[in-house]
Write an enzyme that holds these catalytic residues in place. Structure first.
Site, PDB file in Angstrom:
ATOM      1  N   ALA A   1       0.871  -1.167   0.000  1.00 31.69           N
ATOM      2  CA  ALA A   1       0.000   0.000   0.000  1.00 31.69           C
ATOM      3  C   ALA A   1       0.914   1.224   0.000  1.00 31.69           C
ATOM      4  CB  ALA A   1      -0.876  -0.024   1.239  1.00 31.69           C
TER       5      ALA A   1
ATOM      6  N   GLY B   1       0.689  -4.960   0.872  1.00 32.33           N
ATOM      7  CA  GLY B   1      -0.482  -5.037   0.000  1.00 32.33           C
ATOM      8  C   GLY B   1      -0.218  -5.803  -1.302  1.00 32.33           C
TER       9      GLY B   1
ATOM     10  N   GLU C   1      -0.484  -9.328  -0.430  1.00 33.64           N
ATOM     11  CA  GLU C   1      -1.909  -9.521  -0.138  1.00 33.64           C
ATOM     12  C   GLU C   1      -2.753  -9.606  -1.413  1.00 33.64           C
ATOM     13  OE1 GLU C   1      -1.776  -6.127   2.554  1.00 33.64           O
ATOM     14  OE2 GLU C   1      -2.526  -7.386   4.165  1.00 33.64           O
TER      15      GLU C   1
ATOM     16  N   GLU D   1       4.687  -4.924   7.384  1.00 32.48           N
ATOM     17  CA  GLU D   1       3.899  -3.899   8.088  1.00 32.48           C
ATOM     18  C   GLU D   1       4.338  -3.635   9.517  1.00 32.48           C
ATOM     19  OE1 GLU D   1       2.634  -6.242   6.154  1.00 32.48           O
ATOM     20  OE2 GLU D   1       1.102  -5.416   4.837  1.00 32.48           O
TER      21      GLU D   1
END
Ligand code: CAA
Length: 259
Positions: free
Chosen positions: A65, A110, A113, A133
């Site tokens: 992200a 992300g 993910e 993260e």
């Protein structure tokens, strides 16, 4: 359709979706997530598309992200951003067509993910996976705590998430995070070949396999088996089941019509 950060191409029955922000290693900002949301709707509504490949432009698949966008968010905004990513990824995961992630480089946070929201992952030898993260002061936010455990088991998921360590493609293969590792220059050919193999089978059967596996993995075995029986029965109402079995008996090539 034209997007700023995503390229959607059609190659016969196969769609290729490329996340295209190479200067930011394809980091997912809200704008890109919203574009992906539209892309998934477009794929869902296009009857010609029977399989999808997701990849990244440049040296990364998706490096997570967008940290620049997240840096100053407060709790309410952070939650909203997480919900947006989860909504888009869940839509991708439940798209009634198989999706292959062709992981060409970094698949972090992300990025790891989104690859896990795909059905199958093929990795280039150059790919790197991880959930960094906790080193940024956050938890994974687009499904990592849930899909990673389901894919590789709780112990390995906890190790990867707590340590924030990066693993290479061979290690990702060893732990079951990816299906296959190939030379970088073979990645797209390999993904296309697999997509074509899938697209040659009866599309409704493939769609029902996807939903039976996905739904069945979330519940007890009796409920899961009931999903399979339902899907199996539904196939016998299709023209393609008659075609597939008749072609076998008549020893001829089959011609599926997605009906
Ligand atoms: N967000 C925003 N920008 C990013 C980014 C990200 N996740 N990852 C890379 N970039 C940007 C860099 O800031 C850099 O921009 P500038 O050229 O403007 O400085 C550009 O992409 C190139 O990156 P690097 O110079 O860092 O490239 P590198 O080859 O030296 O390193 C890397 C590559 C190891 C992947 C490194 O970029 C990196 O560690 N990126 C962050 C990875 C990460 O922590 N991802 C998780 C994000 S959090 C998340 O995803 C939360 C969630 O679950 C939803």
């Amino acid at each position: 359709m034209e997007f700023k950060n995503v390229i959607l191409e059609k190659n016969g029955n196969i769609a290729i979706v490329t996340i295209n922000r190479p200067n930011a290693l394809n980091a997912l900002n809200s704008e890109t997530l919203k574009e992906l949301d539209i892309v998934v709707d477009t794929l869902a509504n296009d009857d010609e598309i029977l399989a999808v490949i997701l990849t990244g432009a440049g040296k990364a698949f998706v490096a997570g992200a967008d940290i620049t966008e997240m840096k100053d968010l407060n709790a309410v905004q952070g939650r909203k951003f997480g919900i947006l990513g989860n909504k888009v990824f869940r839509k991708l995961e439940t798209l009634e067509k198989p999706v292959i992630a062709a992981v060409n480089g970094f698949a972090l946070g992300g990025g790891c993910e989104i690859s896990m929201a795909c059905d199958i992952r093929i990795a280039s030898k150059k790919a790197k996976f991880g959930q960094p993260e906790s080193g940024l002061g956050i938890t994974p936010g687009f499904g990592g705590t849930q899909r990673l455990s389901r894919l590789v088991g709780m112990g390995m998921a906890k190790q990867l998430i707590y340590t924030a360590e990066m693993i290479n493609a061979d290690e990702a293969l060893r732990i079951g995070l990816v299906n296959k590792v190939v030379e970088p220059e073979k990645l797209m050919d390999e993904a296309k070949e697999m997509a074509k193999k899938i697209a040659n089978n009866a599309p409704i059967a493939v769609k029902l396999c996807k939903s039976a596996i996905n739904k069945g993995m979330q519940c007890d075995i009796d409920t899961a088996i009931a999903y399979e029986s339902e899907a199996f029965g539904e196939c016998f109402a299709t023209e393609d089941q008659k075609e597939g079995m008749t072609a076998f008996v008549e020893k001829r090539d089959k011609c599926f019509k997605n009906r």
